[in-house]
Design a protein around this motif. Structure first.
Motif, short mmCIF file in Angstrom:
data_model
loop_
_atom_site.label_atom_id
_atom_site.label_comp_id
_atom_site.label_asym_id
_atom_site.label_seq_id
_atom_site.Cartn_x
_atom_site.Cartn_y
_atom_site.Cartn_z
N MET A 72 20.47 -56.29 28.11
CA MET A 72 20.66 -57.67 27.84
C MET A 72 19.73 -58.46 28.84
N ILE A 73 20.04 -58.12 30.24
CA ILE A 73 19.12 -58.90 31.19
C ILE A 73 17.62 -58.76 30.86
N GLU A 74 17.21 -57.54 30.57
CA GLU A 74 15.92 -57.29 30.32
C GLU A 74 15.41 -57.87 28.96
N THR A 75 16.07 -57.95 28.09
CA THR A 75 16.02 -58.63 26.76
C THR A 75 15.75 -60.06 26.90
N LEU A 122 22.22 -65.37 27.03
CA LEU A 122 22.29 -64.28 26.10
C LEU A 122 23.70 -63.93 25.97
N SER A 123 24.46 -63.44 24.61
CA SER A 123 25.74 -62.95 24.63
C SER A 123 25.36 -61.74 23.86
N ALA A 124 26.28 -60.88 24.32
CA ALA A 124 26.14 -59.20 23.62
C ALA A 124 26.14 -59.33 22.08
N VAL A 125 26.69 -60.24 21.50
CA VAL A 125 26.93 -60.17 20.20
C VAL A 125 25.41 -60.51 19.59
N GLN A 126 24.47 -61.10 20.24
CA GLN A 126 23.18 -61.52 19.74
C GLN A 126 22.23 -60.12 19.83
N VAL A 127 22.59 -59.01 20.55
CA VAL A 127 22.26 -57.82 20.33
C VAL A 127 23.08 -56.76 19.63
N GLY A 128 23.71 -57.32 18.76
CA GLY A 128 24.78 -56.50 17.96
C GLY A 128 25.75 -55.83 18.50
N VAL A 129 26.40 -56.50 19.77
CA VAL A 129 27.51 -55.51 20.41
C VAL A 129 28.75 -56.81 20.22
N LEU A 130 29.98 -56.46 19.91
CA LEU A 130 30.84 -57.42 19.64
C LEU A 130 31.70 -57.39 21.32
N LYS A 131 31.17 -57.47 22.22
CA LYS A 131 31.87 -57.69 23.56
C LYS A 131 31.78 -58.78 24.14
N ARG A 132 32.95 -59.33 24.89
CA ARG A 132 32.70 -60.63 25.47
C ARG A 132 31.70 -60.59 26.80
N ILE A 133 30.59 -60.44 26.64
CA ILE A 133 29.60 -60.54 27.89
C ILE A 133 28.46 -61.47 27.67
N VAL A 134 28.37 -62.06 28.59
CA VAL A 134 27.25 -63.33 28.58
C VAL A 134 26.47 -63.05 29.80
#
Ligand code: NI
Length: 172
Positions: free
Chosen positions: A35-38, A47-59
Motif C-alpha cells: 500500500m505504501i509503494e502504491t 490510501l485505504s486497503a479497500v482501494q487495493v481490494g482488501v476489506l481490512k481497516r488499514i489506512v
C-alpha cells in the motif's frame, strides 16, 4: 514489495464495509508495504486497503512535505472533530475528478500501529480532511456523495482554477 491495482468507482468492493484487523500477520505486513509503494507511485496522500481490494481497516497517510513519512493506521476511529473547512478533494479511486467537500477542520484519531499498540494523532486542515476521507472508505463511502456542486475534471480546474481561484485537492 509490489504495486497493487487501485480499484476505481463502479467496483462494488468500494461500497463494502472493511473489517477490523485482529492481528498483524506476515500477509498484513506485505499488504501494508504494498500500500505504501502504491500510494507513492500514485502520488496520493492517503490510501485505504479497500482501494487495493482488501476489506481490512488499514489506512496509510503521508502528509509530509517530502512524502517519506508514511503513517500506518490500523482500525482507526475518529474520536473527536470540530470546526469546518470547504475545499477540493480528490480520490485515487475516482481518477481525474475533484469536487468541493465540507469537512471538519480538526480531528483526533485513535488507531493501532503495526505492532498493534494504541496510538493517537491530532491535526487540522489537510490532516482532518484526509482522515475523514479514509475512514469513509472503511465504511464503503466515497467522497463523490458528499460533493457540494459539480464534480470537476482536474484537468479543467488546473487550466482555469475555479471562480474563486481555488485549486484541485490532493488524492486520497
Ligand atoms: Ni479516496
Amino acid at each position: 514489495m509490489a504495486l497493487r491495482e487501485v480499484r476505481t468507482i463502479g467496483d462494488p468492493i468500494l461500497e463494502k464495509r472493511s473489517k477490523e484487523v485482529t492481528k498483524v500477520t506476515d500477509r498484513t505486513k506485505e499488504l501494508i508495504d504494498d500500500m505504501i509503494e502504491t500510494l507513492y507511485e500514485q502520488n496520493g496522500v492517503g490510501l485505504s486497503a479497500v482501494q487495493v481490494g482488501v476489506l481490512k481497516r488499514i489506512v496509510i497517510m503521508d502528509l509530509s512535505e517530502d512524502g517519506e513519512e508514511p503513517v500506518v493506521m490500523i482500525n482507526p476511529v475518529i474520536r473527536e472533530t470540530d470546526g469546518e473547512q470547504e475545499g477540493y478533494e480528490g480520490c485515487l479511486s475516482v481518477p481525474g475528478k475533484t469536487g468541493k467537500v465540507v469537512r471538519p477542520n480538526h480531528a483526533i484519531v485513535d488507531y493501532l500501529d503495526e505492532d498493534m499498540q494504541p496510538q493517537s494523532m491530532e491535526g487540522e486542515g489537510i490532516f482532518a480532511r484526509c482522515i475523514c476521507h479514509e475512514c469513509d472508505h472503511l465504511e464503503g463511502r466515497l467522497y463523490v456523495d458528499l460533493v457540494d456542486g459539480p464534480l470537476r475534471n482536474v484537468e479543467d480546474l488546473e487550466e482555469q482554477e475555479d471562480d474563486n481561484g481555488e485549486e484541485a485537492g490532493e488524492d486520497h
